[in-house]
Write a protein that holds these residues in place. Structure first.
Motif, PDB file in Angstrom:
ATOM      1  N   TYR A  47      13.342  -9.432 -10.095  1.00 10.19           N
ATOM      2  CA  TYR A  47      12.703 -10.711 -10.405  1.00 10.19           C
ATOM      3  C   TYR A  47      11.451 -10.924  -9.561  1.00 10.19           C
ATOM      4  CZ  TYR A  47      16.873 -11.593 -13.106  1.00 10.19           C
ATOM      5  OH  TYR A  47      17.878 -11.486 -14.023  1.00 10.19           O
ATOM      6  N   GLU A  48      11.516 -10.555  -8.292  1.00  7.92           N
ATOM      7  CA  GLU A  48      10.351 -10.686  -7.419  1.00  7.92           C
ATOM      8  C   GLU A  48       9.212  -9.796  -7.916  1.00  7.92           C
ATOM      9  OE1 GLU A  48      13.453 -10.211  -6.442  1.00  7.92           O
ATOM     10  OE2 GLU A  48      13.912 -12.006  -5.287  1.00  7.92           O
ATOM     11  N   ALA A  49       9.564  -8.581  -8.370  1.00  8.03           N
ATOM     12  CA  ALA A  49       8.562  -7.661  -8.901  1.00  8.03           C
ATOM     13  C   ALA A  49       7.936  -8.229 -10.175  1.00  8.03           C
ATOM     14  CB  ALA A  49       9.186  -6.294  -9.180  1.00  8.03           C
ATOM     15  N   ALA A  50       8.756  -8.799 -11.051  1.00 13.06           N
ATOM     16  CA  ALA A  50       8.233  -9.376 -12.288  1.00 13.06           C
ATOM     17  C   ALA A  50       7.257 -10.508 -11.978  1.00 13.06           C
ATOM     18  CB  ALA A  50       9.380  -9.876 -13.162  1.00 13.06           C
ATOM     19  N   LYS A  51       7.591 -11.338 -10.991  1.00 17.60           N
ATOM     20  CA  LYS A  51       6.681 -12.424 -10.609  1.00 17.60           C
ATOM     21  C   LYS A  51       5.371 -11.861 -10.066  1.00 17.60           C
ATOM     22  CE  LYS A  51       9.883 -14.633  -8.178  1.00 17.60           C
ATOM     23  NZ  LYS A  51      10.516 -15.585  -7.265  1.00 17.60           N
ATOM     24  N   SER A  52       5.468 -10.864  -9.213  1.00 12.91           N
ATOM     25  CA  SER A  52       4.275 -10.251  -8.621  1.00 12.91           C
ATOM     26  C   SER A  52       3.411  -9.581  -9.691  1.00 12.91           C
ATOM     27  CB  SER A  52       4.691  -9.236  -7.557  1.00 12.91           C
ATOM     28  OG  SER A  52       3.566  -8.643  -6.970  1.00 12.91           O
ATOM     29  N   LEU A  53       4.048  -8.880 -10.619  1.00 14.93           N
ATOM     30  CA  LEU A  53       3.306  -8.230 -11.697  1.00 14.93           C
ATOM     31  C   LEU A  53       2.597  -9.261 -12.562  1.00 14.93           C
ATOM     32  CD1 LEU A  53       5.885  -5.498 -12.755  1.00 14.93           C
ATOM     33  CD2 LEU A  53       3.588  -5.074 -11.844  1.00 14.93           C
ATOM     34  N   ASN A  54       3.220 -10.400 -12.780  1.00 13.42           N
ATOM     35  CA  ASN A  54       2.628 -11.446 -13.596  1.00 13.42           C
ATOM     36  C   ASN A  54       1.419 -12.082 -12.898  1.00 13.42           C
ATOM     37  OD1 ASN A  54       2.554 -13.211 -15.888  1.00 13.42           O
ATOM     38  ND2 ASN A  54       3.414 -14.811 -14.585  1.00 13.42           N
ATOM     39  N   VAL A  55       1.513 -12.272 -11.582  1.00  8.76           N
ATOM     40  CA  VAL A  55       0.454 -12.952 -10.823  1.00  8.76           C
ATOM     41  C   VAL A  55      -0.733 -12.040 -10.563  1.00  8.76           C
ATOM     42  CG1 VAL A  55      -0.086 -14.006  -8.587  1.00  8.76           C
ATOM     43  CG2 VAL A  55       2.050 -14.569  -9.738  1.00  8.76           C
ATOM     44  N   ASP A  56      -0.476 -10.799 -10.129  1.00 13.49           N
ATOM     45  CA  ASP A  56      -1.588  -9.935  -9.701  1.00 13.49           C
ATOM     46  C   ASP A  56      -1.305  -8.462 -10.009  1.00 13.49           C
ATOM     47  OD1 ASP A  56      -3.932  -9.055  -8.584  1.00 13.49           O
ATOM     48  OD2 ASP A  56      -3.349  -9.462  -6.504  1.00 13.49           O
ATOM     49  N   PRO A  57      -1.299  -8.075 -11.288  1.00 15.05           N
ATOM     50  CA  PRO A  57      -0.979  -6.681 -11.622  1.00 15.05           C
ATOM     51  C   PRO A  57      -2.018  -5.689 -11.108  1.00 15.05           C
ATOM     52  CG  PRO A  57      -1.730  -7.864 -13.572  1.00 15.05           C
ATOM     53  CD  PRO A  57      -1.576  -8.881 -12.471  1.00 15.05           C
ATOM     54  N   ASP A  58      -3.263  -6.122 -10.931  1.00 13.07           N
ATOM     55  CA  ASP A  58      -4.318  -5.216 -10.467  1.00 13.07           C
ATOM     56  C   ASP A  58      -4.118  -4.775  -9.022  1.00 13.07           C
ATOM     57  OD1 ASP A  58      -5.545  -5.366 -12.931  1.00 13.07           O
ATOM     58  OD2 ASP A  58      -6.853  -7.024 -12.328  1.00 13.07           O
ATOM     59  N   ASN A  59      -3.290  -5.502  -8.285  1.00 12.21           N
ATOM     60  CA  ASN A  59      -3.054  -5.179  -6.882  1.00 12.21           C
ATOM     61  C   ASN A  59      -1.884  -4.195  -6.694  1.00 12.21           C
ATOM     62  OD1 ASN A  59      -3.804  -5.601  -4.142  1.00 12.21           O
ATOM     63  ND2 ASN A  59      -2.033  -6.936  -3.876  1.00 12.21           N
ATOM     64  N   VAL A  60      -1.114  -3.945  -7.754  1.00  7.64           N
ATOM     65  CA  VAL A  60       0.050  -3.055  -7.669  1.00  7.64           C
ATOM     66  C   VAL A  60      -0.414  -1.614  -7.840  1.00  7.64           C
ATOM     67  CG1 VAL A  60       2.281  -2.463  -8.685  1.00  7.64           C
ATOM     68  CG2 VAL A  60       1.583  -4.859  -8.533  1.00  7.64           C
ATOM     69  N   VAL A  61      -0.064  -0.754  -6.880  1.00  6.55           N
ATOM     70  CA  VAL A  61      -0.474   0.649  -6.934  1.00  6.55           C
ATOM     71  C   VAL A  61       0.666   1.588  -7.331  1.00  6.55           C
ATOM     72  CG1 VAL A  61      -2.402   0.367  -5.335  1.00  6.55           C
ATOM     73  CG2 VAL A  61      -0.151   0.973  -4.435  1.00  6.55           C
ATOM     74  N   LEU A  62       1.915   1.108  -7.254  1.00 11.01           N
ATOM     75  CA  LEU A  62       3.059   1.948  -7.601  1.00 11.01           C
ATOM     76  C   LEU A  62       4.277   1.076  -7.863  1.00 11.01           C
ATOM     77  CD1 LEU A  62       4.201   4.895  -7.780  1.00 11.01           C
ATOM     78  CD2 LEU A  62       4.788   4.672  -5.361  1.00 11.01           C
ATOM     79  N   CYS A  63       5.047   1.458  -8.885  1.00 10.73           N
ATOM     80  CA  CYS A  63       6.307   0.798  -9.194  1.00 10.73           C
ATOM     81  C   CYS A  63       7.417   1.839  -9.077  1.00 10.73           C
ATOM     82  CB  CYS A  63       6.267   0.221 -10.603  1.00 10.73           C
ATOM     83  SG  CYS A  63       7.827  -0.529 -11.136  1.00 10.73           S
TER      84      CYS A  63
END
Length: 175
Positions: A47-63
């Motif tokens: 759930y925390e990952a889903a929130k983070s992906l929704n807010v700022d997907p451009d900042n995620v470098v790896l899942c």
């Protein structure tokens, strides 16, 4: 934007999934997680990952999606994984699947006391176990993160996609 061009020979394609290579990528993943944790660049939990992906997907470098044998039969978790994978593919975020949540807990829990990862081992502040099924690695806002281990993991993900393996699976060996 991810580069989807593949310039690999047949020998590279067939030999690329050797045990040595997989161990090398697993070690690089451990290095990425260990270096990102004290920087506060780790998001743990579906759930925390889903929130983070929704807010700022451009900042995620790896899942990193993690399962153990008993998780394979968890339909709700598999639905979450499918949605996260689709979102990551749509947003050019590299995805890895690991099959040892216990080892992932050791990597994140061993360093979590000093960073933002959740305190004592693999427990959250309220005593609940951490949801390690999804871990996002984000780029620090202040710098352009150039980590050789991250480059190795990203290259592995890119090469796996060239072989139509969109979510490669890595074995995190117990230590």
């Amino acid at each position: 934007m991810l580069d989807f061009t593949c310039n690999m020979t047949f020998e590279e394609l067939s030999g690329d999934c050797s045990q040595e290579r997989m161990d090398s990528v697993a070690k690089a993943l451990e290095e990425v997680l260990a270096s990102a944790l004290p920087q506060g660049c780790i998001t743990v939990g579906v759930y925390e990952a889903a929130k983070s992906l929704n807010v700022d997907p451009d900042n995620v470098v790896l899942c990193v999606l993690a399962t153990d044998d008993e998780d394979v039969k968890d339909v709700a978790l598999q639905i979450h994984f499918t949605l996260i994978q689709a979102f990551c593919c749509e947003n050019d975020i590299n995805i890895l699947r690991v099959n040892n949540t216990r080892r992932l807990a050791q990597i994140l829990g061993g360093n979590a006391a000093g960073g933002g990862g959740g305190g004592g081992g693999n427990k959250q502040a309220g005593g609940e176990p951490m949801d390690l099924h999804c871990v996002l690695v984000t780029s620090p806002h202040s710098t352009s993160w150039k980590d050789p281990a991250l480059s190795k993991v990203n290259r592995f993900c890119r090469e796996s996609r060239c072989m139509d393996q969109w979510v490669p699976i890595i074995n995190l060996p117990d230590r």
